[in-house]
Motif scaffolding. Structure first.
Motif, PDB file in Angstrom:
ATOM      1  N   LEU A 179      44.801  85.994 -22.888  1.00 17.35           N
ATOM      2  CA  LEU A 179      44.147  84.754 -23.340  1.00 17.35           C
ATOM      3  C   LEU A 179      45.075  83.887 -24.204  1.00 17.35           C
ATOM      4  CD1 LEU A 179      40.582  86.159 -23.995  1.00 17.35           C
ATOM      5  CD2 LEU A 179      41.161  84.414 -22.306  1.00 17.35           C
ATOM      6  N   LEU A 180      46.005  84.518 -24.944  1.00 19.68           N
ATOM      7  CA  LEU A 180      46.976  83.729 -25.720  1.00 19.68           C
ATOM      8  C   LEU A 180      47.829  82.881 -24.786  1.00 19.68           C
ATOM      9  CD1 LEU A 180      48.684  85.981 -28.422  1.00 19.68           C
ATOM     10  CD2 LEU A 180      47.091  84.121 -28.800  1.00 19.68           C
ATOM     11  N   GLU A 181      48.307  83.526 -23.721  1.00 22.67           N
ATOM     12  CA  GLU A 181      49.138  82.807 -22.753  1.00 22.67           C
ATOM     13  C   GLU A 181      48.299  81.726 -22.052  1.00 22.67           C
ATOM     14  OE1 GLU A 181      52.224  83.786 -19.126  1.00 22.67           O
ATOM     15  OE2 GLU A 181      50.433  85.028 -19.285  1.00 22.67           O
ATOM     16  N   ALA A 182      47.058  82.070 -21.729  1.00 21.46           N
ATOM     17  CA  ALA A 182      46.176  81.118 -21.053  1.00 21.46           C
ATOM     18  C   ALA A 182      45.964  79.872 -21.913  1.00 21.46           C
ATOM     19  CB  ALA A 182      44.832  81.774 -20.743  1.00 21.46           C
ATOM     20  N   ALA A 183      45.721  80.085 -23.209  1.00 27.80           N
ATOM     21  CA  ALA A 183      45.494  78.943 -24.102  1.00 27.80           C
ATOM     22  C   ALA A 183      46.728  78.061 -24.164  1.00 27.80           C
ATOM     23  CB  ALA A 183      45.136  79.439 -25.504  1.00 27.80           C
ATOM     24  N   SER A 184      47.903  78.697 -24.213  1.00 28.80           N
ATOM     25  CA  SER A 184      49.115  77.879 -24.357  1.00 28.80           C
ATOM     26  C   SER A 184      49.434  77.143 -23.060  1.00 28.80           C
ATOM     27  CB  SER A 184      50.280  78.719 -24.860  1.00 28.80           C
ATOM     28  OG  SER A 184      50.832  79.451 -23.817  1.00 28.80           O
ATOM     29  N   ASN A 185      48.919  77.600 -21.923  1.00 27.54           N
ATOM     30  CA  ASN A 185      49.173  76.917 -20.645  1.00 27.54           C
ATOM     31  C   ASN A 185      48.100  75.910 -20.258  1.00 27.54           C
ATOM     32  OD1 ASN A 185      51.580  78.137 -19.974  1.00 27.54           O
ATOM     33  ND2 ASN A 185      50.570  79.911 -19.045  1.00 27.54           N
ATOM     34  N   LEU A 186      46.975  75.928 -20.961  1.00 27.81           N
ATOM     35  CA  LEU A 186      45.787  75.194 -20.513  1.00 27.81           C
ATOM     36  C   LEU A 186      46.030  73.707 -20.249  1.00 27.81           C
ATOM     37  CD1 LEU A 186      42.702  75.202 -20.042  1.00 27.81           C
ATOM     38  CD2 LEU A 186      42.423  74.796 -22.487  1.00 27.81           C
ATOM     39  N   TYR A 187      46.541  72.984 -21.252  1.00 25.39           N
ATOM     40  CA  TYR A 187      46.688  71.532 -21.095  1.00 25.39           C
ATOM     41  C   TYR A 187      47.726  71.186 -20.043  1.00 25.39           C
ATOM     42  CZ  TYR A 187      43.731  70.914 -25.133  1.00 25.39           C
ATOM     43  OH  TYR A 187      42.660  70.926 -25.978  1.00 25.39           O
ATOM     44  N   LYS A 188      48.825  71.923 -20.074  1.00 23.70           N
ATOM     45  CA  LYS A 188      49.906  71.646 -19.122  1.00 23.70           C
ATOM     46  C   LYS A 188      49.400  71.832 -17.684  1.00 23.70           C
ATOM     47  CE  LYS A 188      53.007  74.697 -18.253  1.00 23.70           C
ATOM     48  NZ  LYS A 188      53.974  75.726 -18.264  1.00 23.70           N
ATOM     49  N   LEU A 189      48.717  72.931 -17.416  1.00 21.69           N
ATOM     50  CA  LEU A 189      48.285  73.218 -16.048  1.00 21.69           C
ATOM     51  C   LEU A 189      47.162  72.284 -15.605  1.00 21.69           C
ATOM     52  CD1 LEU A 189      48.526  77.110 -15.833  1.00 21.69           C
ATOM     53  CD2 LEU A 189      50.225  75.358 -15.316  1.00 21.69           C
ATOM     54  N   MET A 190      46.269  71.941 -16.523  1.00 27.87           N
ATOM     55  CA  MET A 190      45.207  70.979 -16.172  1.00 27.87           C
ATOM     56  C   MET A 190      45.837  69.654 -15.743  1.00 27.87           C
ATOM     57  SD  MET A 190      42.081  72.078 -16.346  1.00 27.87           S
ATOM     58  CE  MET A 190      40.978  70.713 -16.682  1.00 27.87           C
ATOM     59  N   ARG A 191      46.850  69.250 -16.491  1.00 28.02           N
ATOM     60  CA  ARG A 191      47.503  67.972 -16.166  1.00 28.02           C
ATOM     61  C   ARG A 191      48.223  68.067 -14.826  1.00 28.02           C
ATOM     62  NH1 ARG A 191      50.479  66.439 -20.974  1.00 28.02           N
ATOM     63  NH2 ARG A 191      48.392  66.617 -21.815  1.00 28.02           N
ATOM     64  N   GLU A 192      48.907  69.187 -14.607  1.00 26.85           N
ATOM     65  CA  GLU A 192      49.615  69.364 -13.325  1.00 26.85           C
ATOM     66  C   GLU A 192      48.636  69.290 -12.159  1.00 26.85           C
ATOM     67  OE1 GLU A 192      53.054  72.424 -14.772  1.00 26.85           O
ATOM     68  OE2 GLU A 192      52.087  72.874 -12.851  1.00 26.85           O
ATOM     69  N   LEU A 193      47.512  69.971 -12.296  1.00 24.85           N
ATOM     70  CA  LEU A 193      46.539  69.981 -11.198  1.00 24.85           C
ATOM     71  C   LEU A 193      45.919  68.596 -11.021  1.00 24.85           C
ATOM     72  CD1 LEU A 193      44.768  73.429 -11.694  1.00 24.85           C
ATOM     73  CD2 LEU A 193      46.441  72.802  -9.960  1.00 24.85           C
ATOM     74  N   ASP A 194      45.655  67.926 -12.132  1.00 26.14           N
ATOM     75  CA  ASP A 194      45.079  66.588 -12.056  1.00 26.14           C
ATOM     76  C   ASP A 194      46.041  65.643 -11.328  1.00 26.14           C
ATOM     77  OD1 ASP A 194      42.937  64.911 -12.555  1.00 26.14           O
ATOM     78  OD2 ASP A 194      43.795  64.155 -14.423  1.00 26.14           O
ATOM     79  N   ASP A 195      47.335  65.825 -11.592  1.00 30.21           N
ATOM     80  CA  ASP A 195      48.342  64.959 -10.969  1.00 30.21           C
ATOM     81  C   ASP A 195      48.440  65.165  -9.452  1.00 30.21           C
ATOM     82  OD1 ASP A 195      48.893  63.757 -13.347  1.00 30.21           O
ATOM     83  OD2 ASP A 195      50.714  64.913 -13.762  1.00 30.21           O
ATOM     84  N   LEU A 196      47.860  66.247  -8.950  1.00 31.40           N
ATOM     85  CA  LEU A 196      47.862  66.442  -7.491  1.00 31.40           C
ATOM     86  C   LEU A 196      46.926  65.446  -6.810  1.00 31.40           C
ATOM     87  CD1 LEU A 196      47.717  70.355  -7.299  1.00 31.40           C
ATOM     88  CD2 LEU A 196      49.713  68.889  -6.916  1.00 31.40           C
ATOM     89  N   GLY A 197      46.033  64.849  -7.608  1.00 29.51           N
ATOM     90  CA  GLY A 197      45.155  63.795  -7.080  1.00 29.51           C
ATOM     91  C   GLY A 197      44.038  64.298  -6.179  1.00 29.51           C
TER      92      GLY A 197
END
Ligand code: AMP
Ligand code: MG
Length: 327
Positions: free
Chosen positions: A277-295
């Motif tokens: 969960l520590l790793e998940a929290a630190s990746n959350l914003y970055k990965l959400m943005r990456e996925l959002d950028d896929l459109g």
């Protein structure tokens, strides 16, 4: 938990600071005295260290933290300072004034510190905290060193009783001089908005700048992640607790969980393949943005356990999945 007691301005301070810096470089947390309250400090550029702050404080939400710097020069590496914010920093720093400014595009401060916002709260404390940050060479995120919802710690013994059993190095420099949190101010359109009152008063800010200063109308609305700019709300629809996805969706998983469907590999991200969960929290914003950028129309998110940091992660995901009018 280890406690190192010191007296300001004695030669031993260099050893204490060296030890603190080693701890920070290992991604560990320190409790440090500042003029306001004791801070639970971690390397602001290290996502795992920041996730650890939320975990140790038992914070149920990723509210943004203050980045503590040792100088205006360091502040300007991370924030875009307009002329008035700069004047305020020159006058009130080091001291209990936090300034909210736009994040620099190239800022190395981890997104979890600003909770994904495009602004960042920055302050330069005085005393040994400042010396420590100067030696460390990077900003420290340091919310008050107490469990979420408890009163702020203003002495080392408050810290130790709050965090018994945690791996924290407590630097005990005696009681804090101010004893309440910093004033938080944001300059915009030639006026100043006070986001939190503190020992530097509205009148002091008004007298110094000659500008109108007002209390934020909806303090909670400004501060609560998920209620802010479009930056916050993904353009794609977000579905949480998914076990299956349509072929054209983007997918966010956690651990070994599989979401059924024919989603291509490049549209899938994993918050933490190891289920940490520590790793998940630190990746959350970055990965959400990456996925959002896929459109894609939809981002399907696998269930994340509702325990420890998972509570804050789920809070953020739930906000992202709310109908846009509520975000
Ligand atoms: P603490 O670090 O616990 O003293 O709390 C930090 C305070 O700063 C909280 O009230 C946050 O909501 C506020 N804060 C931090 N970053 C921002 C920001 N970018 N915009 C508005 N408020 C912020
Ligand atoms: Mg606090």
């Amino acid at each position: 938990m280890q406690i190192l007691k010191f007296f300001p301005d004695t030669p031993q301070i260099d050893n204490i600071i060296a030890k603190g810096v080693r701890h920070l470089n290992e991604g560990e947390l320190l409790a440090i005295p500042t003029e306001t309250v004791y801070g639970l400090a971690g390397d602001a550029t290290n996502g795992t260290a920041i996730a650890r702050i939320f975990a140790v404080k038992l914070r149920p939400k990723f509210n943004p933290l203050i980045a503590h710097v040792s100088s205006i020069e360091m502040a300007c590496e991370y924030g875009e300072f307009d002329e008035i914010s700069l004047e305020l920093a020159r006058h009130f720093w080091p001291g209990p004034l936090t300034l909210v400014v736009d994040c620099r595009q190239d800022s190395k401060i981890h997104e979890l510190v600003s909770a994904g916002l495009d602004t960042i709260a920055i302050r330069c404390p005085g005393g040994m905290a400042r010396q420590l940050i100067k030696t460390f060479g990077k900003p420290l995120a340091a919310p008050s060193a107490n469990r979420s919802g408890k009163v702020s710690a203003t002495s080392a013994s408050h810290v130790t009783s709050e965090f018994e059993g945690e791996n924290i190095l407590v630097l005990d420099g005696g009681p804090c001089s101010v004893g309440i949190e910093s004033t938080i101010a944001k300059v915009s359109d030639s006026k100043i908005t006070l986001l939190r009152s503190g020992s530097i008063t509205l009148k002091q800010l008004a007298d110094f700048t000659g500008l109108p200063v007002e209390m934020a109308a909806h303090e909670s609305a400004i501060q609560a992640p998920g209620m802010m700019t479009s930056h916050y709300a993904p353009r794609s629809n977000v579905l949480i607790n998914c076990t299956q996805a349509t072929d054209d969706a983007a997918v966010l998983t956690f651990g070994l969980q599989q979401i059924t469907g024919n989603v291509v590999a490049q549209n899938i991200r994993n918050l933490s393949p190891a289920g940490d969960l520590l790793e998940a929290a630190s990746n959350l914003y970055k990965l959400m943005r990456e996925l959002d950028d896929l459109g894609k129309d939809t981002i399907c998110v696998a269930p994340v356990p509702m325990e420890g940091l998972g509570i804050a992660i789920n809070d953020r995901l739930t906000r992202a999945s709310a109908p846009r009018s509520e975000v």
